[in-house]
Structure formats: structure tokens, C-alpha cells
Design a protein around this motif. Structure first.
Motif, PDB file in Angstrom:
ATOM      1  N   GLY A 155       0.835  -1.190   0.000  1.00  0.00           N
ATOM      2  CA  GLY A 155       0.000   0.000   0.000  1.00  0.00           C
ATOM      3  C   GLY A 155       0.863   1.230   0.000  1.00  0.00           C
ATOM      4  O   GLY A 155       2.088   1.151   0.106  1.00  0.00           O
ATOM      5  N   VAL A 156       0.251   2.382  -0.129  1.00  0.00           N
ATOM      6  CA  VAL A 156       1.015   3.623  -0.219  1.00  0.00           C
ATOM      7  C   VAL A 156       0.996   4.402   1.092  1.00  0.00           C
ATOM      8  O   VAL A 156       1.398   5.558   1.133  1.00  0.00           O
ATOM      9  N   GLU A 157       0.536   3.781   2.178  1.00  0.00           N
ATOM     10  CA  GLU A 157       0.572   4.442   3.468  1.00  0.00           C
ATOM     11  C   GLU A 157       1.961   4.350   4.082  1.00  0.00           C
ATOM     12  O   GLU A 157       2.723   3.429   3.803  1.00  0.00           O
ATOM     13  N   ARG A 158       2.282   5.299   4.947  1.00  0.00           N
ATOM     14  CA  ARG A 158       3.563   5.270   5.639  1.00  0.00           C
ATOM     15  C   ARG A 158       3.698   3.971   6.442  1.00  0.00           C
ATOM     16  O   ARG A 158       2.754   3.509   7.047  1.00  0.00           O
ATOM     17  N   GLY A 159       4.921   3.418   6.422  1.00  0.00           N
ATOM     18  CA  GLY A 159       5.196   2.217   7.192  1.00  0.00           C
ATOM     19  C   GLY A 159       4.951   0.932   6.452  1.00  0.00           C
ATOM     20  O   GLY A 159       5.348  -0.141   6.926  1.00  0.00           O
ATOM     21  N   GLN A 160       4.310   0.993   5.275  1.00  0.00           N
ATOM     22  CA  GLN A 160       4.068  -0.227   4.511  1.00  0.00           C
ATOM     23  C   GLN A 160       5.378  -0.760   3.939  1.00  0.00           C
ATOM     24  O   GLN A 160       6.295   0.003   3.620  1.00  0.00           O
ATOM     25  N   VAL A 161       5.469  -2.078   3.817  1.00  0.00           N
ATOM     26  CA  VAL A 161       6.687  -2.723   3.312  1.00  0.00           C
ATOM     27  C   VAL A 161       6.481  -3.134   1.862  1.00  0.00           C
ATOM     28  O   VAL A 161       5.491  -3.787   1.526  1.00  0.00           O
ATOM     29  N   TRP A 162       7.419  -2.746   1.020  1.00  0.00           N
ATOM     30  CA  TRP A 162       7.413  -3.136  -0.384  1.00  0.00           C
ATOM     31  C   TRP A 162       8.581  -4.082  -0.637  1.00  0.00           C
ATOM     32  O   TRP A 162       9.637  -3.969  -0.007  1.00  0.00           O
ATOM     33  N   VAL A 163       8.398  -4.985  -1.584  1.00  0.00           N
ATOM     34  CA  VAL A 163       9.408  -5.995  -1.877  1.00  0.00           C
ATOM     35  C   VAL A 163       9.922  -5.794  -3.304  1.00  0.00           C
ATOM     36  O   VAL A 163       9.126  -5.676  -4.248  1.00  0.00           O
TER      37      VAL A 163
END
Length: 412
Positions: free
Chosen positions: A319-327
Motif C-alpha cells: 500500500g502507499v501508506e507510511r510504514g508499509q513494506v514493499w518488496v
């Protein structure tokens, strides 16, 4: 050599008995309160270190817990015993994911939920459970009608890919709003929100991984994670996955080839006309690059790599919220934060900020999983604009972020 035998050699895992490893497809009727399938194991503590970091919708899976690591491995084992079936599901996913993903994005449902119908129905629109759940997302009649789906003789919108996916998104959003966790939302999708809230109240525990649940719900999220890891990150498990399954996972998809009788990609003769239209017609909400913009940022020249920048391709964005993790997966060898890194390594990044005033998203990578060394290293990298060298990626619309974007990363 099968997965469990490989584990025995690689980690000292001694397996005396494992049952129910051949069940690939979800059976909604199997919702008993029986214990987990008998697995008598002695687990080497190194098992948890051999697994890469895993996330569901940006929430970290606590693989440092032996029981959690063992259940994920068990879910992987179930699927890796079904080589051809997994390949056929990959074929269906190649057709259906481009339709499902933009619908999830429009409802702001994390894209990890695209793997849920793989567990529910193996992405088969005509799937029917013994209890009467129907379609890709396996809705019972009452639930389907509450979500606005029409069920009539000869026409069942549970078998319509677009309409049922929109209904599933409305239901998942409701579950998340009530529970405050995507993992709990997934569990409630399987077991019902009433039963799950009852377990939470009795046990005074709100973490899915530590709740004592019925056998099916207790394994449900792990089955979703198994599909996600096999389809998006299988190279990180090459020390666990049998060679034959690795071949099926890396084999190019060829839906136009002549499958055997059991390998038909889609039962076109049985599919409802609405579903066939959904498969063949682009959805209005399909995410597309803006005019004049390419889907991928151009690859760097060799000088960029030697100056300390690396390139990584987005695989999963929670997601594009702060704190979300992208791989991300690295797409070539290079140096990162003073360490030699290789193509295929996995970069885990955190969304630090999304600035709507400047249309920029700021990403920081805090760890890297070495696919060759099977080890996670701390990392300190920022995503930069390849054209300016400044941190922050300028986007005309952050909702257009999707798997396949290639970003430049540097130590700053």
C-alpha cells in the motif's frame, strides 16, 4: 527429492510423519475443530534463518517463531507436491491477475489478496463447495446477496470475475475496518467474523499467528503465503523446493499449448458469458501509465552501477501508506551500502512518506535477503530519481504504482 527430504538434509529437520500434504485446493466444508495434521518433527533452529523475510499486506510474518516457520514450510510442501496443478494455476493467474489487481487497488485492498482466490477456488469460476459456496471467491448464497450479487437460475454473479471481485473487496474492507488487521481480515474471510471475534475475546489475543484457531483457519493464511512466495519469490527457496517444482515455477507460461485432459486452462464451455467477457475485456479501472510515460524507468548504464547505484524491480507493494513494506528484486549485480549484491536478491523497503503536494513517494530499504547466501543483511538505501539523483520518486498518481516498476537505489 521432495521438499521434506531436502529439509532433512539442509537443516537437520527429522520428519516422522506428515499427513494431508496432497490437499492443494480449498475445501470450505472442512471447517472442523480437529487438530492440525500430525507432524512429528525435531526442528533445527537454523530453519528460521534459512527462510527469507515474509510479509503479508505489509505486516511482517514472525518467522523467528519455530511454529510459524514450520507451518509456512508445511504449506509450501503441500503445493510443491502438485507440480502440474501449480503450473495450471500459474496459467490462470496470468489471465486473471491483470483483471483482479486494479479492482483491489481501486478499493485500496492490498494486492496480496489476489492470492486468496487461489486458495479458495484455484481461480476456477465454476468451483462449488459441498456447502454451496460458489465461484472464484467462494461466496455462500446469503453472503453473496448481502454483498449485492445476483443469484438466479442460470445466472450466478458469483461466477462473474469482475462483480465477485468487487464484492470480495467490499467484504474485505468491512472485515479490516472491524478488526484493524489484514491478517485477521483474511482469517475472518475463512471462518467468519463472529467466530474469530469469539476466539479473540476468549484468548485475549489479537495476533493471528498466536491465536488458537480451528485447523483450517489456522492454516489458511499460510496457504495464501505459500502461493505468494512460490509465484513471486520462489528463487529464495531454491534450497527447499524440489528441482522439478523449480522447473515448473520458472517455465515460461504457454496458455496456447495443448494441455492434457486434466490440464485445461479454463472450462470455457461451462463458463458464464459474463465471466468470459470479464476475461477478454479490459476493466475500466485497469492501471495504465500516464500519457508519454513508460511502465518502467529505463535501466542504468554501467557507470550508474559503479557509482554505487543499483536497480531493483517492484514485486509486491502492500500500500502507499507510511510504514508499509514493499518488496523488490535486484535485476543485476552491483554494490549496495558497501556490500556486493547479486541479481535476484530481495530488497525490503519501507514507505517513509507520500507527499501529495510534490507527487513524490519516498522509499527506504532497511534490509536485503541474499538469495545465494540465504541470509538477511541490514541495509540503508534510498530510492532516487534516476534523472536527478535526488531522493523521492515523482509520480503523476501514486495509485499507478504496480509490480514491474524499476527503481534506482543508493546509499545517501
Amino acid at each position: 527429492m521432495n521438499l521434506l527430504a531436502s529439509l532433512s538434509l539442509a537443516t537437520g529437520l527429522v520428519v516422522t510423519s506428515v499427513s494431508d500434504l496432497t490437499c492443494l485446493f480449498h475445501t470450505p466444508s472442512a471447517r472442523s475443530l480437529t487438530p492440525y495434521p500430525t507432524v512429528s518433527v525435531a526442528v533445527d533452529p537454523g530453519l528460521t534463518r534459512m527462510l527469507p523475510p515474509v510479509y503479508f499486506c505489509g505486516e511482517s510474518v514472525p518467522l523467528h517463531e519455530e511454529a510459524v516457520a514450520r507451518r509456512l514450510v508445511s504449506a509450501l510442501a503441500r503445493n510443491t507436491n502438485q507440480n502440474q496443478a501449480v503450473y495450471r494455476i500459474r496459467q490462470r493467474a496470468a489471465v486473471f491477475f491483470p483483471i483482479i489487481e486494479p479492482i483491489l487497488s481501486r478499493h485500496r485492498i492490498p494486492l496480496d489478496f489476489k492470492y486468496l482466490p487461489l486458495v479458495e477456488s484455484a481461480l476456477t469460476g465454476m468451483a462449488v463447495s459441498p456447502k454451496g459456496a460458489v465461484g472464484y471467491w467462494q461466496f455462500m448464497p446469503a453472503t453473496a446477496r448481502e454483498l449485492g450479487l445476483s443469484i438466479q437460475p442460470g445466472y450466478d454473479e458469483r461466477q462473474n470475475l469482475v462483480k465477485s471481485t468487487n464484492a470480495a473487496c467490499r467484504y474485505l474492507r468491512y472485515l479490516y475496518n472491524r478488526l484493524g488487521s489484514w491478517t485477521l481480515a483474511a482469517a475472518a474471510y475463512n471462518n467468519g467474523i463472529g467466530a474469530l471475534l469469539g476466539n479473540i475475546r476468549r484468548q485475549q489475543q489479537r495476533d493471528y499467528y498466536y491465536l488458537r484457531l480451528n485447523a483450517e483457519t489456522g492454516k489458511y493464511l499460510y496457504r495464501i503465503l505459500a502461493f505468494k512466495e512460490l509465484f513471486s519469490n520462489y528463487r529464495s527457496y531454491d534450497h527447499l523446493i524440489p528441482e522439478r517444482m523449480m522447473a515448473y515455477l520458472s517455465e515460461p507460461l504457454s496458455p496456447d499449448s495443448d494441455p492434457d485432459d486434466e490440464g485445461v486452462l479454463l472450462p470455457e464451455v461451462l463458463m458464464e458469458e459474463a465471466t468470459k467477457v470479464a476475461v477478454n475485456t479490459p476493466v475500466q479501472e485497469t492501471l495504465k501509465p500516464a500519457a508519454g510515460q513508460t511502465a518502467d524507468i529505463p535501466l542504468p548504464n554501467a557507470a550508474d552501477v559503479f557509482r554505487g547505484g543499483i536497480k531493483a524491480r517492484l514485486i509486491e507493494s502492500a500500500g502507499v501508506e507510511r510504514g508499509q513494506v514493499w518488496v523488490f528484486h535486484l535485476i543485476r549485480d552491483g554494490m549496495a551500502d558497501g556490500k556486493q549484491v547479486e541479481e535476484g536478491d530481495v530488497l525490503y523497503a519501507i514507505v517513509e512518506d507520500v507527499d501529495p503536494k510534490t507527487d513524490k513517494i519516498y522509499l527506504r530499504a532497511d534490509r536485503l535477503y541474499s538469495a545465494n547466501e540465504k541470509h538477511t543483511y541490514p541495509m540503508n538505501l534510498s530510492a532516487i530519481d534516476a534523472s536527478t539523483g535526488r531522493i523521492g520518486i515523482k509520480l503523476p498518481d501514486v495509485d499507478q504504482i504496480k509490480a514491474g516498476w524499476i527503481l534506482t537505489w543508493k546509499t545517501l
